[in-house]
Scaffold this motif. Structure first.
Motif, PDB file in Angstrom:
ATOM      1  N   ALA A 234       0.821  -1.168   0.088  1.00 40.68           N
ATOM      2  CA  ALA A 234       0.011   0.021   0.060  1.00 40.68           C
ATOM      3  C   ALA A 234       0.903   1.055  -0.117  1.00 40.68           C
ATOM      4  CB  ALA A 234      -0.847   0.055   1.142  1.00 40.68           C
ATOM      5  N   LYS A 235       2.040   1.183   0.708  1.00 40.17           N
ATOM      6  CA  LYS A 235       3.005   2.195   0.419  1.00 40.17           C
ATOM      7  C   LYS A 235       3.454   2.533  -0.671  1.00 40.17           C
ATOM      8  CE  LYS A 235       4.638   2.389   5.381  1.00 40.17           C
ATOM      9  NZ  LYS A 235       5.300   1.949   6.329  1.00 40.17           N
ATOM     10  N   PHE A 236       3.790   1.578  -1.619  1.00 39.14           N
ATOM     11  CA  PHE A 236       4.167   1.369  -2.712  1.00 39.14           C
ATOM     12  C   PHE A 236       3.024   2.255  -3.667  1.00 39.14           C
ATOM     13  CE2 PHE A 236       4.299  -0.380  -7.292  1.00 39.14           C
ATOM     14  CZ  PHE A 236       5.212   0.401  -7.617  1.00 39.14           C
ATOM     15  N   LEU A 237       1.920   1.742  -3.534  1.00 38.61           N
ATOM     16  CA  LEU A 237       0.720   2.274  -4.185  1.00 38.61           C
ATOM     17  C   LEU A 237       0.598   3.944  -4.041  1.00 38.61           C
ATOM     18  CD1 LEU A 237      -1.646  -0.204  -4.024  1.00 38.61           C
ATOM     19  CD2 LEU A 237      -0.349   0.154  -6.244  1.00 38.61           C
ATOM     20  N   GLY A 238       0.908   4.410  -2.845  1.00 38.25           N
ATOM     21  CA  GLY A 238       1.123   5.817  -2.602  1.00 38.25           C
ATOM     22  C   GLY A 238      -0.216   5.954  -1.923  1.00 38.25           C
ATOM     23  N   LEU A 239      -0.763   5.037  -0.869  1.00 38.59           N
ATOM     24  CA  LEU A 239      -2.228   5.329  -0.320  1.00 38.59           C
ATOM     25  C   LEU A 239      -1.646   5.895   0.891  1.00 38.59           C
ATOM     26  CD1 LEU A 239      -3.823   1.889  -0.594  1.00 38.59           C
ATOM     27  CD2 LEU A 239      -4.296   4.185  -2.036  1.00 38.59           C
ATOM     28  N   GLU A 240      -2.505   7.455   0.856  1.00 39.10           N
ATOM     29  CA  GLU A 240      -2.502   8.018   2.464  1.00 39.10           C
ATOM     30  C   GLU A 240      -3.747   8.191   2.942  1.00 39.10           C
ATOM     31  OE1 GLU A 240      -0.902  11.918   1.159  1.00 39.10           O
ATOM     32  OE2 GLU A 240       0.667  11.316  -0.030  1.00 39.10           O
ATOM     33  N   LEU A 241      -3.925   7.526   4.100  1.00 40.85           N
ATOM     34  CA  LEU A 241      -5.046   7.011   4.941  1.00 40.85           C
ATOM     35  C   LEU A 241      -5.570   8.488   5.453  1.00 40.85           C
ATOM     36  CD1 LEU A 241      -4.352   3.997   6.785  1.00 40.85           C
ATOM     37  CD2 LEU A 241      -6.054   4.195   5.081  1.00 40.85           C
ATOM     38  N   GLU A 242      -6.947   8.865   5.128  1.00 41.25           N
ATOM     39  CA  GLU A 242      -7.506   9.839   5.759  1.00 41.25           C
ATOM     40  C   GLU A 242      -8.522   9.622   6.929  1.00 41.25           C
ATOM     41  OE1 GLU A 242      -8.898  12.654   3.040  1.00 41.25           O
ATOM     42  OE2 GLU A 242      -7.193  12.719   1.777  1.00 41.25           O
ATOM     43  N   THR A 243      -9.219   8.519   6.550  1.00 32.56           N
ATOM     44  CA  THR A 243     -10.228   7.977   7.657  1.00 32.56           C
ATOM     45  C   THR A 243      -9.907   6.502   7.783  1.00 32.56           C
ATOM     46  OG1 THR A 243     -11.978   9.572   6.934  1.00 32.56           O
ATOM     47  CG2 THR A 243     -12.625   7.731   8.268  1.00 32.56           C
ATOM     48  N   VAL A 244     -10.199   6.057   9.175  1.00 32.22           N
ATOM     49  CA  VAL A 244      -9.858   4.645   9.346  1.00 32.22           C
ATOM     50  C   VAL A 244     -10.848   4.284  10.607  1.00 32.22           C
ATOM     51  CG1 VAL A 244      -8.520   2.656   9.991  1.00 32.22           C
ATOM     52  CG2 VAL A 244      -7.462   4.525   8.628  1.00 32.22           C
ATOM     53  N   THR A 245     -12.024   3.904  10.125  1.00 26.02           N
ATOM     54  CA  THR A 245     -13.114   3.348  11.113  1.00 26.02           C
ATOM     55  C   THR A 245     -13.535   1.988  10.854  1.00 26.02           C
ATOM     56  OG1 THR A 245     -15.182   4.154  10.116  1.00 26.02           O
ATOM     57  CG2 THR A 245     -13.770   5.691  11.737  1.00 26.02           C
ATOM     58  N   ALA A 246     -14.455   1.554  11.635  1.00 32.06           N
ATOM     59  CA  ALA A 246     -15.163   0.211  11.305  1.00 32.06           C
ATOM     60  C   ALA A 246     -16.233   0.292  10.296  1.00 32.06           C
ATOM     61  CB  ALA A 246     -15.884  -0.509  12.427  1.00 32.06           C
ATOM     62  N   ASP A 247     -16.626   1.582  10.159  1.00 27.76           N
ATOM     63  CA  ASP A 247     -17.555   1.868   9.185  1.00 27.76           C
ATOM     64  C   ASP A 247     -17.231   2.869   7.997  1.00 27.76           C
ATOM     65  OD1 ASP A 247     -19.616   0.765  10.760  1.00 27.76           O
ATOM     66  OD2 ASP A 247     -19.509   2.739  12.081  1.00 27.76           O
ATOM     67  N   GLU A 248     -15.837   3.023   7.825  1.00 31.31           N
ATOM     68  CA  GLU A 248     -15.441   3.777   6.547  1.00 31.31           C
ATOM     69  C   GLU A 248     -13.838   3.770   6.592  1.00 31.31           C
ATOM     70  OE1 GLU A 248     -15.123   8.202   5.169  1.00 31.31           O
ATOM     71  OE2 GLU A 248     -16.891   7.465   5.695  1.00 31.31           O
ATOM     72  N   VAL A 249     -13.445   3.542   5.620  1.00 33.88           N
ATOM     73  CA  VAL A 249     -11.848   3.644   5.296  1.00 33.88           C
ATOM     74  C   VAL A 249     -11.715   4.583   3.997  1.00 33.88           C
ATOM     75  CG1 VAL A 249      -9.672   2.547   4.967  1.00 33.88           C
ATOM     76  CG2 VAL A 249     -11.339   1.580   6.382  1.00 33.88           C
ATOM     77  N   SER A 250     -10.913   5.637   4.068  1.00 39.72           N
ATOM     78  CA  SER A 250     -10.735   6.481   2.791  1.00 39.72           C
ATOM     79  C   SER A 250      -9.256   6.920   2.903  1.00 39.72           C
ATOM     80  CB  SER A 250     -11.592   7.780   2.902  1.00 39.72           C
ATOM     81  OG  SER A 250     -11.206   8.661   3.962  1.00 39.72           O
ATOM     82  N   ALA A 251      -8.703   6.959   1.616  1.00 41.35           N
ATOM     83  CA  ALA A 251      -7.256   7.274   1.307  1.00 41.35           C
ATOM     84  C   ALA A 251      -7.249   8.059   0.115  1.00 41.35           C
ATOM     85  CB  ALA A 251      -6.486   6.173   1.166  1.00 41.35           C
ATOM     86  N   GLY A 252      -6.405   8.979   0.145  1.00 39.71           N
ATOM     87  CA  GLY A 252      -6.082   9.822  -1.038  1.00 39.71           C
ATOM     88  C   GLY A 252      -4.858   9.198  -1.831  1.00 39.71           C
ATOM     89  N   TRP A 253      -4.656   9.385  -3.024  1.00 38.74           N
ATOM     90  CA  TRP A 253      -3.553   8.896  -3.729  1.00 38.74           C
ATOM     91  C   TRP A 253      -3.473   9.419  -5.119  1.00 38.74           C
ATOM     92  CZ3 TRP A 253      -4.254   5.016  -7.699  1.00 38.74           C
ATOM     93  CH2 TRP A 253      -5.573   4.519  -7.873  1.00 38.74           C
ATOM     94  N   THR A 254      -2.102   9.445  -5.537  1.00 37.72           N
ATOM     95  CA  THR A 254      -1.789  10.137  -6.873  1.00 37.72           C
ATOM     96  C   THR A 254      -1.279   8.927  -7.852  1.00 37.72           C
ATOM     97  OG1 THR A 254      -1.242  12.071  -5.564  1.00 37.72           O
ATOM     98  CG2 THR A 254      -0.410  11.975  -7.809  1.00 37.72           C
ATOM     99  N   VAL A 255      -2.006   9.064  -8.982  1.00 39.14           N
ATOM    100  CA  VAL A 255      -1.375   8.370 -10.227  1.00 39.14           C
ATOM    101  C   VAL A 255       0.013   8.554 -10.641  1.00 39.14           C
ATOM    102  CG1 VAL A 255      -1.806   7.651 -12.514  1.00 39.14           C
ATOM    103  CG2 VAL A 255      -3.805   8.038 -11.011  1.00 39.14           C
ATOM    104  N   ARG A 256       0.759   7.751 -10.579  1.00 42.58           N
ATOM    105  CA  ARG A 256       2.189   7.903 -11.051  1.00 42.58           C
ATOM    106  C   ARG A 256       2.601   7.226 -12.208  1.00 42.58           C
ATOM    107  NH1 ARG A 256       3.029   5.282  -5.873  1.00 42.58           N
ATOM    108  NH2 ARG A 256       4.338   3.928  -7.170  1.00 42.58           N
ATOM    109  N   ALA A 257       3.655   7.522 -12.902  1.00 41.73           N
ATOM    110  CA  ALA A 257       4.069   6.922 -14.134  1.00 41.73           C
ATOM    111  C   ALA A 257       4.249   5.626 -14.148  1.00 41.73           C
ATOM    112  CB  ALA A 257       5.210   7.517 -14.946  1.00 41.73           C
TER     113      ALA A 257
END
Length: 126
Positions: free
Chosen positions: A8-31
């Motif tokens: 997930a670190k390789f993919l660049g996922l940056e967690l924003e919300t982590v709960t039992a009801d929602e998980v969200s992450a921002g990320w940027t497309v790379r070459a």
């Protein structure tokens, strides 16, 4: 759960919300995540879907067990290119004694749906 592991670190996922009801992450497309036609590889979407769904399922089950992915179905709606900023959000559809189902939607900066996936996870007792 703040660490999704090295993939997930390789993919660049940056967690924003982590709960039992929602998980969200921002990320940027790379070459290095593009397929030969210059758009994001579909396998990356599948990996993001599985990563966020598994995280939410694991938080929900807590210390009573662990979860493993049993199926992942991901649809791609809009191509994205290098530099695109994306937001992915996982929410539960079903949480039962033996399995969970989570849906993950990925949207671009204009809130357009880019990909949507569903993961079925097996709950394993410790």
């Amino acid at each position: 759960m703040d660490d999704l592991g090295p993939f997930a670190k390789f993919l660049g996922l940056e967690l924003e919300t982590v709960t039992a009801d929602e998980v969200s992450a921002g990320w940027t497309v790379r070459a290095d995540l593009l397929q030969p036609y210059g758009i994001l590889h579909g396998g990356v979407h599948c990996a993001v879907v599985e990563s966020l769904a598994s995280t939410g399922a694991a938080v929900w089950i807590g210390e009573t067990g662990k979860v493993v992915g049993a199926s992942n179905t991901t649809d791609f709606y809009r191509p994205t290119n290098d530099g695109a900023k994306l937001m992915s959000k996982a929410t539960p559809v079903h949480r039962g004694r033996t399995q969970q189902v989570w849906v993950v939607e990925t949207r671009d900066e204009q809130e357009r749906l880019v990909a949507r996936g569903q993961v079925r996870l097996q709950n394993l007792a410790l």
